[in-house]
Scaffold this motif. Structure first.
Motif, mmCIF file in Angstrom:
data_model
loop_
_atom_site.group_PDB
_atom_site.id
_atom_site.type_symbol
_atom_site.label_atom_id
_atom_site.label_comp_id
_atom_site.label_asym_id
_atom_site.label_seq_id
_atom_site.Cartn_x
_atom_site.Cartn_y
_atom_site.Cartn_z
ATOM 1 N N THR A 8 0.852 -1.177 0.000
ATOM 2 C CA THR A 8 0.000 0.000 0.000
ATOM 3 C C THR A 8 0.895 1.236 0.000
ATOM 4 O O THR A 8 2.104 1.136 0.252
ATOM 5 N N GLU A 11 2.562 1.718 3.271
ATOM 6 C CA GLU A 11 3.689 0.825 3.514
ATOM 7 C C GLU A 11 4.930 1.318 2.778
ATOM 8 O O GLU A 11 6.034 1.312 3.327
ATOM 9 N N TYR B 328 -1.595 -9.266 10.658
ATOM 10 C CA TYR B 328 -2.250 -8.505 9.586
ATOM 11 C C TYR B 328 -3.474 -9.267 9.083
ATOM 12 O O TYR B 328 -4.548 -8.712 8.870
ATOM 13 N N LYS B 333 -4.142 -3.449 12.347
ATOM 14 C CA LYS B 333 -3.473 -2.374 11.621
ATOM 15 C C LYS B 333 -1.966 -2.510 11.898
ATOM 16 O O LYS B 333 -1.578 -3.059 12.938
ATOM 17 N N PRO B 334 -1.115 -2.023 10.964
ATOM 18 C CA PRO B 334 0.333 -2.195 11.149
ATOM 19 C C PRO B 334 0.815 -1.759 12.542
ATOM 20 O O PRO B 334 1.561 -2.471 13.187
ATOM 21 N N THR B 336 -0.875 -1.437 15.341
ATOM 22 C CA THR B 336 -1.397 -2.329 16.393
ATOM 23 C C THR B 336 -0.599 -3.626 16.430
ATOM 24 O O THR B 336 -0.207 -4.104 17.501
#
Lengths: 274, 426
Positions: A8, A11, B328, B333-334, B336
């Motif tokens: 994304t 990212e 994931y 969420k990244p 978290t």
């Protein structure tokens, strides 16, 4: 790498920022140790880029003047003395500690490591106080003794690590075959743990060669080592000769420690013979 | 089991005798084993003995001797034998009787005769600022001997001042808490309680606070710089990771002195850092980075960064990337996932690295001495200066004592939480 197959935008941004940050950190790590190298070849007397010209005049100062020559000589005397004592006694101690019958290992190990934990100024001041009373201050023997305390933990730990891969049954086999303990040590054990011993010796050498605080307290003008000469030089006036000395010291430390680490790894990887 | 057990019935008589003989042999075998075992133990102890003895002589005794100087100071008691005797019955309040004054006068004269008056003056001065000149002045007047000793003593106001005699009395005890208390800016007050020393004499708490502040700032800086790099090295393919690790190890293997020297070159007014700041437009003018707190913290951060990074990296290497993917896929969420899955597992490594750096920073000496200004000297530098400049061994010993207590306490926490094996030397 690091990116997932369908990254994304968020990212991508995160990974880019991570790489940028890490690139800066790596520059921060490497630039300071690399800077003295080109500066030491500067023909001028200033620490400014671009260099005025390439010359080895500062190396000639370090390797050619009496003051620095004496310091290099003293460093070598002290470092070799320390390496010899620390390696022999440290190896014996590591062998003793690797024996599960060794009494009080839990107490002895922290005691052996304590010279690394105690702030070095305390070690230096304490040595100065005690050695002055027994006549060891301002002697090579005193400096070597104090350095041995700082260097021996490295030998005990590296040789100890190489002994974990050593099969004690080999010593029993040698004994059954009629070998005296001393023979089986030199013919069976030592060849197998030699990488660890040499690695420990290299660590001991570098520990002593780079040490300045203890030397500062224990050495008289006759025993000034290279780091002490550098320390005094840095305090008094900054001469490019210091960058040349620093480059030499850095090259020696890095070469020895690369060798020591390769040896230590080899020592640990040696397969057990069952 | 019971089927295999020999019963009384099927055991032949002869075998009974055997078993009796057996137990005798077993006993002697056990004894022989114990003897052999003891022999083995003694042999392994003998192998370790040379290094242990050497360390006791070259390291153990010096440290104990130094620390003992913090609480044991017989200089005053030795120099004032008559005064010690005369003060034995004194209750510690007000002024002692004339006999004590006379005894002190006699002691001062005998010190002058032996040539130890200056030594005594210095020792008293360490406990009572200003005493040095008063002692030397009194000694000179006593030597002139145109008046009786008692009159000379009473004529010097110092000897009748309220604080003087309690200090002399405390000096007649060789074991003292004076220096340890002083190292924490404390002292005994007249009522036998402990109080803060007046602000103008208080220096050491500030030095300790400064040492802790610098250590904490360096630890934080190494964590901020080192954590992402450790993460990157742990997550890239092996070959690239090896190259990045070299970038961490090369400075790690370079001695502290050499790196400090490099920073003194870089931080000069016309050095590279100032060039860079000007070029980037961060600073309008060249900054004084040498002999400054910020320069000190930058250099110490550079030296300590590998100490913080390597333990973190060694933990990160063991964490499976699939765990994050699992988080994931479960919808985290990244941030978290990072906070709830990754961070708790990395935490021991972060603790190990930060504690190690903090502990090492407490004992820094070379870098503050060369890069720090007068107001950036840390506790180690004060210890050195009490030995080199002030020649006050007791104060150096007391400061060493406190520094060592902090270091060992933090190291004890380190060893308890993380285990000694985290302290990898190579």
């Amino acid at each position: 790498m690091l990116l997932s197959p369908y990254p994304t935008t968020g990212e991508r941004i995160r990974i880019t920022l991570l790489w940028l940050w890490c690139g800066m950190v790596i520059l921060f790590l490497l630039v300071p140790i690399l800077i003295p190298v080109p500066l030491s070849f500067n023909s001028g007397a200033f620490f400014i880029f671009p260099l005025e010209g390439i010359s080895t005049r500062w190396y000639e100062v370090v390797l050619g003047t009496h003051r620095w020559q004496a310091a290099i000589g003293n460093s070598l005397i002290v470092a070799f003395g320390t390496t010899l004592i620390a390696t022999i006694l440290g190896t014996l101690t590591a062998i003793a500690l690797s024996d599960e019958k060794f009494p009080g290992r839990r107490i002895v190990m922290p005691l052996l490591l304590s010279p690394l934990i105690v702030p070095v100024v305390i070690t230096a001041v304490g040595s100065y106080l005690f050695y002055a009373r027994v006549g060891l201050a301002s002697t090579y023997a005193g400096i070597i003794l104090a350095h041995t305390a700082l260097a021996s933990p490295f030998v005990v730990v590296t040789v100890g690590a190489s002994l974990t891969g050593f099969d004690r049954n080999l010593m029993r086999a040698a004994a059954i075959s009629g070998a005296k303990p001393i023979t089986s040590f030199f013919r069976v054990m030592l060849p197998l743990i030699l990488p660890g011993v040499l690695s420990g010796a290299a660590f001991a050498f570098v520990t002593s060669f780079d040490e300045v605080v203890v030397v500062q307290f224990l050495a008289s003008a006759n025993q000034r080592t290279m780091p002490l000469e550098m320390f005094i030089g840095l305090r008094e006036k900054l001469s490019p000769a210091i960058t040349a000395a620093a480059t030499l010291m850095m090259a020696l430390s890095i070469v020895l420690l690369v060798v020591a680490n390769l040896l230590a790894r080899r020592g640990k990887q040696r397969p057990r013979i069952d | 089991m019971s089927a295999l057990e020999p019963t009384k019935l099927d055991r032949p008589r002869a075998s009974r005798d055997w078993s009796a003989a057996d137990s005798g042999t077993a006993r002697s075998v056990a004894a022989a084993l114990r003897r052999a075992d003891l022999g083995d133990r003694l042999r392994s102890l003998a192998l370790a003995a040379p290094l242990l003895v050497l360390l006791a002589l070259s390291f153990g005794i010096p440290i104990v001797l130094l620390l003992s100087r913090a609480v044991y100071d017989p200089t005053i008691a030795d120099a004032l034998p008559q005064t010690s005797q005369a003060l034995a019955g004194w209750n510690g309040t007000g002024l002692p009787d004339d006999a004590a004054f006379l005894a002190l006068a006699a002691d001062l004269r005998s010190n002058q005769a032996k040539g130890t008056a200056y030594e005594l003056a210095k020792s008293l001065n360490a406990r009572l600022p200003g005493a040095r000149s008063q002692v030397l002045k009194t000694v000179r007047q006593l030597e002139a001997a145109d008046r009786p000793p008692l009159e000379v003593m009473k004529a010097v106001p110092f000897w009748s001042a309220p604080g003087t005699w309690p200090v002399i009395e405390s000096g007649t005890h060789s074991v003292t808490s004076f220096y340890l208390l002083s190292a924490l800016d404390l002292r005994w007050n007249a009522d036998g309680g402990i109080e803060r020393v007046p602000p103008e004499q208080a220096i050491f708490l500030q030095v300790f606070m400064r040492t802790f502040f610098v250590a904490a700032a360096v630890t934080l800086a190494t964590l901020i710089l080192g954590f992402p790099l450790a993460y990157l090295i742990a997550s890239v393919p092996k070959g690239l990771a090896a190259i990045l690790i070299v970038a961490v190890l090369l400075p790690f293997w370079t001695s502290i002195l050499v790196r400090t020297a490099a920073w003194t070159v870089l931080l000069q007014k016309f050095g590279l850092v100032n060039d860079l700041l000007l070029w980037l437009g961060v600073a309008d003018d060249r900054l004084d980075l040498m002999y400054s707190r910020i320069g000190l913290i930058i250099a110490m951060t550079h030296i300590q960064l590998p100490f913080t990074l390597l333990p973190i990296y060694s933990v990160m290497r063991t964490i499976q990337p699939s765990q994050m993917k699992a988080a994931y896929s479960l919808g985290a969420k990244p941030f978290t996932a990072f906070r709830r899955v990754y961070l708790p597992q990395v935490f021991p490594g972060v603790m190990a690295g930060c504690l190690l750096t903090f502990i090492i920073c407490l004992g820094y000496y070379i870098t503050p001495a060369l890069i720090g200004g007068a107001s950036d000297q840390l506790i180690s530098n004060f210890i050195a200066s009490y030995v080199n400049v002030e020649l006050n061994w007791e104060m150096a010993a007391a400061l060493s004592f406190i520094l060592l207590v902090f270091t060992l306490a933090l190291f004890g926490i380190f060893a308890r939480i993380l285990g000694l094996d985290r302290l990898k030397l190579v």
